[in-house]
Design an enzyme around this catalytic site. Structure first.
Site, short mmCIF file in Angstrom:
data_model
loop_
_atom_site.label_atom_id
_atom_site.label_comp_id
_atom_site.label_asym_id
_atom_site.label_seq_id
_atom_site.Cartn_x
_atom_site.Cartn_y
_atom_site.Cartn_z
N ARG A 194 6.17 -13.09 8.61
CA ARG A 194 6.90 -11.87 8.27
C ARG A 194 8.17 -11.80 9.10
O ARG A 194 8.33 -12.51 10.09
CB ARG A 194 6.02 -10.65 8.50
CG ARG A 194 5.41 -10.57 9.88
CD ARG A 194 4.30 -9.54 9.93
NE ARG A 194 4.86 -8.21 9.69
CZ ARG A 194 4.11 -7.13 9.47
NH1 ARG A 194 2.79 -7.24 9.45
NH2 ARG A 194 4.66 -5.96 9.28
N LYS A 199 5.33 -0.02 9.69
CA LYS A 199 5.25 1.33 9.13
C LYS A 199 4.70 2.31 10.16
O LYS A 199 5.16 3.43 10.26
CB LYS A 199 4.30 1.33 7.92
CG LYS A 199 4.94 0.84 6.63
CD LYS A 199 3.99 1.15 5.47
CE LYS A 199 4.03 0.07 4.41
NZ LYS A 199 2.94 0.19 3.44
N GLU A 234 0.87 -1.16 0.00
CA GLU A 234 0.00 0.00 0.00
C GLU A 234 0.92 1.22 0.00
O GLU A 234 1.84 1.29 0.82
CB GLU A 234 -0.88 0.04 1.26
CG GLU A 234 -1.86 1.20 1.19
CD GLU A 234 -2.55 1.53 2.51
OE1 GLU A 234 -2.11 1.04 3.57
OE2 GLU A 234 -3.54 2.29 2.48
#
Length: 577
Positions: free
Chosen positions: A276, A286, A51
């Site tokens: 992850r 983020k 994104e």
RNA sequence: UGGGGCGUCGUCAAGUGGUAAGACUCAGGACUUUGGAUCCUGCAUCGGAGGUUCGAAUCCUCCCGCCCCAGCCA
């Protein structure tokens, strides 16, 4: 000579076994099975779907290496797709930064840069299809009510009183939502699935919300936007993705994606989830990284202490080192916390091969060589990389006054300290042997301000033929030729291996390392570095790898320490205490 | 207490019934005009308990632990 048969058998086995079958991670194993089974006609097509709402970090690098790497391994393709379904947070700035970072890492999506926002019309059509099938409805419940009606982890949800509107009414309402007849947040389109499902994602998930926000690409053409869950799976389908690789937290979403695809009757990619990356001594989120930037704990997204690709690039990391790291950490489904030491190992290994050696004195101590001819300057040969002759050599100036590293001299040398001390002889790299005769101190403070030494003219180049053993080798810089520089040292962003291992009431920032940045402004580097350009990398002999920072301007060199060299002496010294 | 995952050396990670790869870290040692690099050596019985089997990290049962999910974020 007769070799017993048993032995040959054993040898054969030992040699063949593991060497001939390279180990596959579970994703590649699945893909090989699929190819064998002729699934998707043996085609492999993946995608990396960020994104554009922030900068990429090393955790994304892992995903990128997997997505692009898998495709490359099987002769397939990998798309870059911006998963932009939330206009409130996304921007072109991030799109550009993402593209730059992925290119820098060394991957190529060719002409396949896509945007979920280009699929909005198609997605809307899909939504209408579901409405017409009676599989989606417009709900007037408020956000708070929807939350309440959803139930909890252990209690099933309740159905909305709007759930059984007619297809006609739903279609009319949905079309009017698009037409802008209703205020933001007043209605949503929901999938009609199962409010009692153990999987909360299946409790009539929201497909569309009314949101009058200007989209960075679509402008004001839309006032309703699809949610991620209604966007992602179909986008993969539209692009003909064969294997949708993503992280573990989307495992519970898979049944929902499958449901949409099945209800729509469209091409069905296969989603596979992997864990992850978590890296010690830093955070990979983020949201949290943004917080560090916004609150001024770091200078920006590209602060060299940041685990962002832009920060790492500025610090002097190479794409090769990062890719090697991603290869080594593997791919699996279990949560893990990879120690940052492995990353640094990969970095050192790469930098060691490619980097030119130069000399720089970080904490200068003046040394006068009393028996060196007054005013004489010599040009000495210095190999640029002792392990790689093709990198050539350079000339460096030597004179009667030099700087050495302050910590390379001890008045009272501890055991195993084989550097300079009163009466001791050491080698100056590429130059001469020197012996320390006198120590000059500041009368008041007692600080050592200068050393007086004598050199052995026979040791030019740092060697004599008399077989003398000189243990210590020091780096140095000629005082009158030295170039001033600022050097920035970086340490872990967090003092704790796992910043989330918190006690009651502690915030992750509690463990921010107060000493993660140290600036030395009075360093002396060899004259050959005077013209060094931002981004160029060097090994400062005996110290570490350094990179010219983008803050560097003419007459004011700024270096970042990318990573230190391994320091065995530091360990010995620590053990002695 | 619901649903979905996961538990192999300090950290990652192979192993898919035949007797625990490799890497990083760490500890020794060799070598060395970077105490760098390089090179040797050493370092786990597989979350626990039962069971199946000639044989189990691998199969079964029960238990324990960890992670994710209750955004009209992604």
């Amino acid at each position: 000579m007769i070799v017993p048969e048993k032995n040959t058998d054993k040898l054969d086995k030992d040699v063949k076994g593991p060497l001939e079958t390279p180990q596959l991670d579970f994703i590649r194993a699945i893909i090989e099975e699929d190819i064998k089974a002729g699934k998707h006609d043996g085609r492999v097509h993946t995608r990396f779907p960020p994104e554009p709402n922030g900068y990429l970090h090393i955790g994304h690098a892992k995903a990128i290496c997997i997505d692009f790497g898998v495709a490359a391994d099987y002769g397939g393709k990998c798309n870059l797709r911006m998963d932009d379904s939330n206009p409130a947070k996304e921007s072109m700035e991030f799109v550009e930064a993402i593209e730059e970072d992925i290119r820098w890492l060394g991957f190529d999506w060719e002409d396949r840069l896509y945007f979920a926002s280009d699929y909005y019309e198609q997605l809307y059509e899909y939504a209408e299809q579901l409405v017409k099938k009676g599989k989606a409805y417009v709900d007037d419940l408020s956000a708070a009510e929807i939350r309440e009606y959803r139930g909890t982890l252990t209690k099933p949800g309740r159905e909305s009183r709007y759930r059984n509107r007619s297809v006609e009414e739903n279609l009319d309402l949905f079309q009017r939502m698009r037409a802008g007849e209703f205020p933001d947040g007043s209605k949503v389109l929901r999938a009609k699935i199962d409010m009692a499902s153990g999987n909360l994602n299946m409790r009539d998930p929201i497909m569309y919300r009314i949101l009058r926000a200007k989209h960075y690409r679509r402008g004001n053409t839309w006032c309703i936007y699809p949610t991620y869950d209604f966007t992602h799976g179909q986008s993969d389908s539209i692009e003909g993705i064969t294997h949708s690789l993503c992280s573990l937290e989307f495992e519970d979403h898979r049944p929902l994606y499958d449901w949409y695809l099945d209800q729509l009757g469209i091409y069905h990619p296969q989603q596979i989830e992997f864990a992850r990356l978590n890296l010690s001594h830093t955070v990979l989120s983020k949201r949290l990284l943004k917080q560090l930037v916004d609150e001024g704990h770091v200078s920006g997204w590209d602060d060299p202490r940041m685990p962002t690709l832009s920060g790492m690039r500025r610090r002097g990391y190479t794409p090769e080192a990062i890719r090697d790291f991603c290869d080594r950490i593997g791919v699996a489904k279990r949560d893990s916390l990879v120690n940052i030491a492995l990353l640094q190992h990969c970095l050192r290994e790469d930098l060691n091969k490619r980097t030119q050696r130069v000399m720089a004195v970080l904490h200068p101590l003046r040394v006068v060589i009393d028996n060196y001819p007054e005013g004489k300057v010599e040009e000495l040969d210095a190999a640029n990389n002792p392990e790689d002759e093709s990198m050539g050599s350079r000339k460096i100036p030597f004179s009667g006054t030099i700087y050495i590293e302050r910590e390379d001299f001890r008045e009272d040398p501890p055991k195993k300290f084989f550097r300079l001390a009163p009466g001791r002889e050491v080698r100056l790299k590429h130059a001469y042997y020197i012996t320390c005769d006198r120590v000059m101190k500041d009368q008041r403070t007692g600080e050592i301000v200068e050393l007086h030494c004598t050199y052995d003219p026979e040791s030019r180049g740092g060697w004599t033929s008399d077989g003398r053993k000189v243990m210590g080798t020091l780096h140095w810089v000629s005082a009158e030729h030295a170039v001033n520089a600022e050097v920035r040292f970086y340490d872990h962003l967090f003092v704790k291996e796992d910043p989330f291992d918190l006690k009651e009431g502690e915030d992750f920032k509690h463990y921010l390392n107060p000493n993660s940045l140290e600036v030395l402004s009075d360093c002396k580097v060899e004259s050959t570095l005077a013209e060094a350009k931002p981004g160029s990398r060097y090994q400062f002999l005996r110290q570490g790898y350094f990179c010219v920072d983008s803050d560097s301007i003419e007459q004011r060199l700024v270096f970042n320490r990318t990573v230190s060299l391994r320091d065995t002496w530091a360990k010995i010294e620590k053990a002695q205490q």
